[in-house]
Design an enzyme around this catalytic site. Structure first.
Site, PDB file in Angstrom:
ATOM      1  CG  HIS A 306      62.807-131.323  22.743  1.00  0.00           C
ATOM      2  ND1 HIS A 306      61.846-132.224  22.339  1.00  0.00           N
ATOM      3  CD2 HIS A 306      62.184-130.424  23.535  1.00  0.00           C
ATOM      4  CE1 HIS A 306      60.690-131.874  22.869  1.00  0.00           C
ATOM      5  NE2 HIS A 306      60.866-130.797  23.599  1.00  0.00           N
ATOM      6  CG  ASP A 363      62.882-124.371  28.784  1.00  0.00           C
ATOM      7  OD1 ASP A 363      61.913-123.598  28.832  1.00  0.00           O
ATOM      8  OD2 ASP A 363      62.816-125.573  29.052  1.00  0.00           O
TER       9      ASP A 363
END
Ligand code: CMC
Length: 427
Positions: A306, A363
């Site tokens: 991320h 996700d």
């Protein structure tokens, strides 16, 4: 005490104010940098650039903290409804009972989509990806509300309600048609999430029983996705909106940005990757090795890493637990969940991932839950869009209210210098 930052360029010193946010994040205010020094900054991917001041969402990537309007994501996911969170993000405070009733009733009353939108939808091929359809239809909505262009009325609140109410209706159309089934009209006696589920799964030939476990799981997932400060799609919404483009066009652009596999599209990629690992015999270490050699293989572990979280993604923590709970409550045994856990463990113990601070993101496990709820893979990113909608709206509204100037970055030109034009016949 106010600090300043000193910069020396070409032997000359300049000083720039610094500023500090309410959660003590620090910035240099370089608004006058070019005027003063003649220089601009270069920051590819905006890794160090604060594009705006915002009072909506706070996240601390080092500590794994995420808060909407000051409320911890863990609290909201456990105690709030998605529409309450939508109100909180858009209007700044949790609604009182009366405010919520009014807001919720308005959303309930606007779920029906203009029948002429169906004609536009019917022009798409059956094989169209639902994200392309969603983005196009949200953009098309602007054509149905001429007051947007007149500039005379400020019906922003009504457009906000319309978007929140109609997005789930439109979203279900693609899925229904992909099955060759008739699309369903909303049933406004149902709450927001049950109404969506009913449009997705009910058939004219039999009743669909709405399972509260599914409703609860979806409520949590939508809340976790509801905002994430200046990510790619949100920055897109703000940038498009900064030209004073209307709310539908701005959000349609955000949906397109979200579709990319490095952003919201990753949830579809994760399941496809896990399926591929399963079909390949389930050897997770082979895929970890491939990801470690990303430069030659071009393969990344989807659902890992991320831009901001360098410790853990608090949303992933909640989702991982929810995946276990939902699958066990629904009695679903998905072999892909075991592969996901094996992959996570292998990656988290690997020096490559440790060094680069790569952790599972939101996700990684969300697709496993969507699957257990019966939502097909190509609809995963659409689910993300339904969840992110209140965040996009809140950010668009804040951008407007702060009267932000049009977004217009600079560049460092690296092309040819002035050349003499040669007429075509002489070339
Ligand atoms: N698998 C393998 N290596 C990775 C991964 C990954 N998923 N992510 C980053 N790296 C490596 C990358 O190769 C680089 O290595 P090196 O320093 O040796 O060149 C290093 O880690 C830093 O990566 P980066 O690309 O500079 O990091 P970034 O902050 O620009 O990218 C990211 C963040 C999310 C785009 C990236 O981690 C990624 O591509 N992840 C996979 C896609 C994904 O899951 N996206 C969903 C993000 S969360 C939800 C959302 O935003 O919508």
């Amino acid at each position: 005490m106010a600090n300043t930052a000193e910069l020396t360029v070409d032997g000359k010193s300049y000083s720039f104010p610094t500023l500090e946010g309410t959660e003590h994040e620090k910035a240099f205010d370089i608004s006058n940098l070019r005027d003063q020094t003649g220089y601009v900054t270069l920051d590819r991917g905006y890794k160090n650039t604060g594009a705006t001041k915002s009072a909506i969402t706070f996240l601390d990537g080092e500590e794994g903290i995420l808060q909407y309007r000051g409320y911890a994501i863990e609290d909201l996911a456990a105690k709030a409804s998605f529409l309450e969170v939508a109100y909180l993000l858009i209007y700044g405070d949790l609604p009182t009972k009366d405010q919520f009733t009014q807001f919720e009733t308005s959303v309930r009353r606007h779920t029906l989509v203009n029948e002429d939108m169906r004609k536009i939808f019917d022009g798409f091929p059956v094989s169209a990806h639902p994200m392309g359809v969603l983005s196009s239809l949200v953009s098309a909505m602007s054509a149905f509300y001429p007051d947007l262009e007149s500039g005379k009325e400020d019906n922003t609140d009504l457009h906000i309600i319309r978007l929140l109410a109609k997005l789930p209706t439109i979203a279900t159309w693609s899925y229904k048609r992909s099955l060759g089934h008739p699309t369903n009209y909303p049933k406004n006696q149902l709450d927001y999430i049950p109404n969506f589920l009913n449009m997705m799964f009910s058939l004219p030939v039999e009743d669909y029983k709405i399972d509260p476990v599914v409703v609860e799981a979806l409520n949590v997932l939508l809340i976790l996705h509801a905002d994430h400060e200046q990510n790619c799609s949100t920055s897109t919404v703000r940038l498009v909106g900064s030209s004073q483009a209307n709310i539908y066009s701005s959000i349609s652009a955000g949906i397109s940005a979200l579709w990319g596999p490095l952003h919201g599209g990753a949830n579809q990629e994760v399941i496809e990757m896990l399926e591929a690992i399963k079909a390949d015999g389930g050897d997770v270490s082979k895929y970890v090795d491939m990801a470690k050699n990303a430069k030659t293989t071009g393969f990344r572990l989807f659902g890992f890493g991320h831009r901001v979280y360098k410790n853990f993604d608090p949303r992933a923590k909640i989702i991982k637990k929810a995946a276990d709970d939902v699958l066990s409550k629904l009695g679903v045994n998905d072999p892909v969940l075991e592969i996901a856990k094996g992959l996570e463990e292998a990656a988290l113990n690997d020096e490559y991932f440790i060094q680069r601070k790569l952790y599972p993101n939101v996700d990684f496990y969300s697709g496993i839950i969507y699957r257990a709820l019966g939502i097909p893979t190509n609809m995963f990113t659409v689910m993300f869009a339904i969840g992110r909608l209140p965040g996009w709206i809140a950010q668009w509204k804040e951008m407007r209210e702060q009267k932000e100037p049009i977004g217009r970055p600079r560049q460092i030109y690296t092309g040819a210098t002035l050349r003499e034009f040669t007429p075509l016949e002489s070339r």
